[in-house]
Design a protein around this motif. Sequence first.
Motif, PDB file in Angstrom:
ATOM      1  N   VAL A 121     -14.361  39.027-101.204  1.00 57.99           N
ATOM      2  CA  VAL A 121     -14.102  38.637 -99.823  1.00 57.99           C
ATOM      3  C   VAL A 121     -12.688  38.093 -99.691  1.00 57.99           C
ATOM      4  N   ARG A 122     -12.278  37.232-100.635  1.00 57.34           N
ATOM      5  CA  ARG A 122     -10.925  36.665-100.577  1.00 57.34           C
ATOM      6  C   ARG A 122      -9.869  37.769-100.681  1.00 57.34           C
ATOM      7  N   LEU A 123     -10.091  38.723-101.559  1.00 57.20           N
ATOM      8  CA  LEU A 123      -9.138  39.820-101.689  1.00 57.20           C
ATOM      9  C   LEU A 123      -9.044  40.609-100.388  1.00 57.20           C
ATOM     10  N   TYR A 124     -10.191  40.922 -99.815  1.00 60.52           N
ATOM     11  CA  TYR A 124     -10.184  41.704 -98.589  1.00 60.52           C
ATOM     12  C   TYR A 124      -9.526  40.920 -97.453  1.00 60.52           C
ATOM     13  N   GLN A 125      -9.858  39.653 -97.350  1.00 58.92           N
ATOM     14  CA  GLN A 125      -9.265  38.849 -96.289  1.00 58.92           C
ATOM     15  C   GLN A 125      -7.750  38.748 -96.444  1.00 58.92           C
ATOM     16  N   GLY A 126      -7.291  38.634 -97.683  1.00 59.73           N
ATOM     17  CA  GLY A 126      -5.863  38.480 -97.908  1.00 59.73           C
ATOM     18  C   GLY A 126      -5.077  39.765 -97.762  1.00 59.73           C
ATOM     19  N   ALA A 127      -5.657  40.876 -98.147  1.00 64.61           N
ATOM     20  CA  ALA A 127      -4.904  42.130 -98.182  1.00 64.61           C
ATOM     21  C   ALA A 127      -5.187  43.058 -97.009  1.00 64.61           C
ATOM     22  N   CYS A 128      -6.391  42.982 -96.439  1.00 63.88           N
ATOM     23  CA  CYS A 128      -6.808  44.039 -95.516  1.00 63.88           C
ATOM     24  C   CYS A 128      -7.223  43.566 -94.127  1.00 63.88           C
ATOM     25  N   ALA A 129      -7.894  42.406 -94.050  1.00 61.26           N
ATOM     26  CA  ALA A 129      -8.579  42.030 -92.811  1.00 61.26           C
ATOM     27  C   ALA A 129      -7.637  41.868 -91.631  1.00 61.26           C
ATOM     28  N   ALA A 130      -6.431  41.390 -91.881  1.00 55.89           N
ATOM     29  CA  ALA A 130      -5.513  41.142 -90.771  1.00 55.89           C
ATOM     30  C   ALA A 130      -5.218  42.412 -89.977  1.00 55.89           C
ATOM     31  N   CYS A 131      -5.208  43.545 -90.643  1.00 56.85           N
ATOM     32  CA  CYS A 131      -4.889  44.808 -89.968  1.00 56.85           C
ATOM     33  C   CYS A 131      -6.120  45.648 -89.639  1.00 56.85           C
ATOM     34  N   HIS A 132      -7.272  45.293 -90.187  1.00 60.02           N
ATOM     35  CA  HIS A 132      -8.463  46.116 -89.962  1.00 60.02           C
ATOM     36  C   HIS A 132      -9.574  45.373 -89.219  1.00 60.02           C
ATOM     37  N   TYR A 133      -9.261  44.174 -88.717  1.00 57.91           N
ATOM     38  CA  TYR A 133     -10.259  43.421 -87.965  1.00 57.91           C
ATOM     39  C   TYR A 133     -10.256  43.866 -86.505  1.00 57.91           C
ATOM     40  N   ASN A 134     -11.444  44.116 -85.969  1.00 60.14           N
ATOM     41  CA  ASN A 134     -11.591  44.490 -84.562  1.00 60.14           C
ATOM     42  C   ASN A 134     -12.623  43.588 -83.904  1.00 60.14           C
ATOM     43  N   ALA A 135     -12.241  42.997 -82.787  1.00 57.27           N
ATOM     44  CA  ALA A 135     -13.140  42.047 -82.125  1.00 57.27           C
ATOM     45  C   ALA A 135     -13.695  42.568 -80.810  1.00 57.27           C
ATOM     46  N   GLY A 136     -13.156  43.651 -80.283  1.00 58.63           N
ATOM     47  CA  GLY A 136     -13.583  44.144 -78.981  1.00 58.63           C
ATOM     48  C   GLY A 136     -14.778  45.069 -79.062  1.00 58.63           C
ATOM     49  N   SER A 137     -14.932  45.868 -78.022  1.00 55.07           N
ATOM     50  CA  SER A 137     -16.067  46.792 -77.955  1.00 55.07           C
ATOM     51  C   SER A 137     -15.761  48.132 -78.610  1.00 55.07           C
ATOM     52  N   ALA A 138     -14.495  48.328 -79.014  1.00 58.91           N
ATOM     53  CA  ALA A 138     -14.082  49.557 -79.691  1.00 58.91           C
ATOM     54  C   ALA A 138     -12.873  49.238 -80.550  1.00 58.91           C
ATOM     55  N   PRO A 139     -12.639  50.006 -81.597  1.00 56.99           N
ATOM     56  CA  PRO A 139     -11.472  49.753 -82.444  1.00 56.99           C
ATOM     57  C   PRO A 139     -10.168  49.883 -81.648  1.00 56.99           C
ATOM     58  N   VAL A 140      -9.226  49.033 -81.984  1.00 56.79           N
ATOM     59  CA  VAL A 140      -7.903  49.125 -81.377  1.00 56.79           C
ATOM     60  C   VAL A 140      -7.140  50.259 -82.055  1.00 56.79           C
ATOM     61  N   LEU A 141      -6.481  51.099 -81.256  1.00 63.77           N
ATOM     62  CA  LEU A 141      -5.696  52.192 -81.829  1.00 63.77           C
ATOM     63  C   LEU A 141      -4.619  51.613 -82.742  1.00 63.77           C
ATOM     64  N   GLY A 142      -4.551  52.088 -83.950  1.00 63.58           N
ATOM     65  CA  GLY A 142      -3.618  51.539 -84.918  1.00 63.58           C
ATOM     66  C   GLY A 142      -4.221  50.451 -85.784  1.00 63.58           C
ATOM     67  N   ARG A 143      -5.489  50.111 -85.520  1.00 68.22           N
ATOM     68  CA  ARG A 143      -6.210  49.129 -86.328  1.00 68.22           C
ATOM     69  C   ARG A 143      -7.517  49.796 -86.761  1.00 68.22           C
ATOM     70  N   PRO A 144      -7.454  50.725 -87.695  1.00 72.32           N
ATOM     71  CA  PRO A 144      -8.626  51.549 -88.028  1.00 72.32           C
ATOM     72  C   PRO A 144      -9.827  50.715 -88.460  1.00 72.32           C
ATOM     73  N   GLU A 145     -10.976  51.072 -87.933  1.00 72.93           N
ATOM     74  CA  GLU A 145     -12.214  50.421 -88.340  1.00 72.93           C
ATOM     75  C   GLU A 145     -12.753  51.146 -89.573  1.00 72.93           C
ATOM     76  N   LEU A 146     -12.714  50.453 -90.706  1.00 72.29           N
ATOM     77  CA  LEU A 146     -13.017  51.106 -91.976  1.00 72.29           C
ATOM     78  C   LEU A 146     -14.462  51.596 -92.064  1.00 72.29           C
ATOM     79  N   ALA A 147     -15.371  50.944 -91.352  1.00 77.46           N
ATOM     80  CA  ALA A 147     -16.774  51.363 -91.403  1.00 77.46           C
ATOM     81  C   ALA A 147     -16.981  52.746 -90.795  1.00 77.46           C
ATOM     82  N   LEU A 148     -15.990  53.237 -90.040  1.00 83.53           N
ATOM     83  CA  LEU A 148     -16.113  54.542 -89.399  1.00 83.53           C
ATOM     84  C   LEU A 148     -15.270  55.597 -90.096  1.00 83.53           C
ATOM     85  N   ASN A 149     -14.550  55.204 -91.126  1.00 92.12           N
ATOM     86  CA  ASN A 149     -13.608  56.105 -91.783  1.00 92.12           C
ATOM     87  C   ASN A 149     -14.288  56.926 -92.867  1.00 92.12           C
ATOM     88  N   ASN A 150     -13.858  58.190 -92.995  1.00 87.42           N
ATOM     89  CA  ASN A 150     -14.391  59.057 -94.046  1.00 87.42           C
ATOM     90  C   ASN A 150     -14.312  58.426 -95.429  1.00 87.42           C
TER      91      ASN A 150
END
Length: 442
Positions: free
Chosen positions: A332-361
């Motif tokens: 969790v610490r690794l992900y928060q430090g390296a990835c979460a800042a750019c891959h976190y989405n709080a709205g009703s849909a992913p922000v363009l340019g902030r890919p939601e990893l749970a939906l990625n191939n």
Amino acid sequence: MLKRIAAIAVALAVVAGGGFLIYAWNPAITPIARPNPAAFPHDAVARGEIVANAGYCVECHTRADLGGGPELAGDYKMNTPFGALFSPNITPDVETGIGTWSEAAFRRSMYRGVDRDGAHLFPAFPFNHFTKMSEQDISDLYAYLMTRPAVHMTHRANTLPFPFNLRILEAGWALLFVSPGRYQPDPSHDAMWNRGAYLAEGDAHCGACHTPRNLLMAEKSSAPYDGAVIDGWIAPPLNAHNPTPVVWTEDELFAYLRTGVAPLHGSAAGPMSPVAHRYLGRIPESDVRAIAHYFATMDDAAHRQFQDAAALAAALKASGRDLSGPQHDAAVRLYQGACAACHYNAGSAPVLGRPELALNNALWLDEPNNLYQVMLHGIGASEGQSGIAMPSFYAGLTDADMARIAAYLRATRTTLPPWTDLEAKAAKLRAAVGPPPINASH
């Protein structure tokens, strides 16, 4: 009696061998003087440029390593299980290129995989797809190539060992695996679908990367578009076997192919990035839409979208949990430090340019290749969404770190079994990728 049987067997073998040699032999086509570029109509050259971009000719006929090389002058290295192949020069140079090729010689190479001298081409050149192209497209492509700057450049020698270096054997390969003939429209589908099928099956040769291959490196006709490994990346399935929880609709596919980023599935990376940015972005928008329509129909997207709303909600919920995860967990610490800042989405849909990893191939494939490749390479500002970059973590994350993040994401973002041997796979891909150039920038 045994001697008679042996004699008959030898005779049959001789006849069969002679028949094969007759079948495999092709006459040389008389060389011509290099055509005057001004002799080709401007509209034919313009159409040929579109054909060249739809078929990514520059990508495989331009050296990419050691600083690159002139466009279309060849020497692009293609690794195969049998050895390395280097693409030929297809500029109109008369000594090292195709400057002495007539249009008839060029057409034969595209339709049958045979060069001007009568030698068989190795099927890394996807003539099994190009055989479906129309004569008009072939003629226009010839006009375009013959009006490019002539570059005097030879390619490196192929490293195929005997007997795989014998070009005559490719005649047998073609006999087994190639169905020559132009594309025939399917009357059960509309014009857009047929246009998309013509491009995908022919000029764009999508199956060359997205269809698995057999032991002789032919595409498996029993598994079209089921996905395959290409240069350490996984070209995902383009049919209903694609594992992402949100389906690839026609609109998602169109956005991805035209701009390099799909709102729900993220950015193009690796070998797919230039397809969207450098090539399909330069052909008519209607053609890109037709390709998207064709694959969305194959994917049966219209009948599978009922699951999308729930999958999207689950993905965004998982994304929100990251910021409140247990701080004692190393992953969790690794992900928060390296990835979460750019891959976190709080709205009703992913922000363009902030890919939601749970939906990625990358997280839903059978192996973590694509996830690791992006970690190691990063994504440049010109590779995915315009102006948005992801840095390389080649130096920032160890193999163990990458394995922890991969295991964490697979467990929290998918419903699939965990990947195995993650650290060993990270080490293997890191060794294959090698360190990025010191002056590399994103």
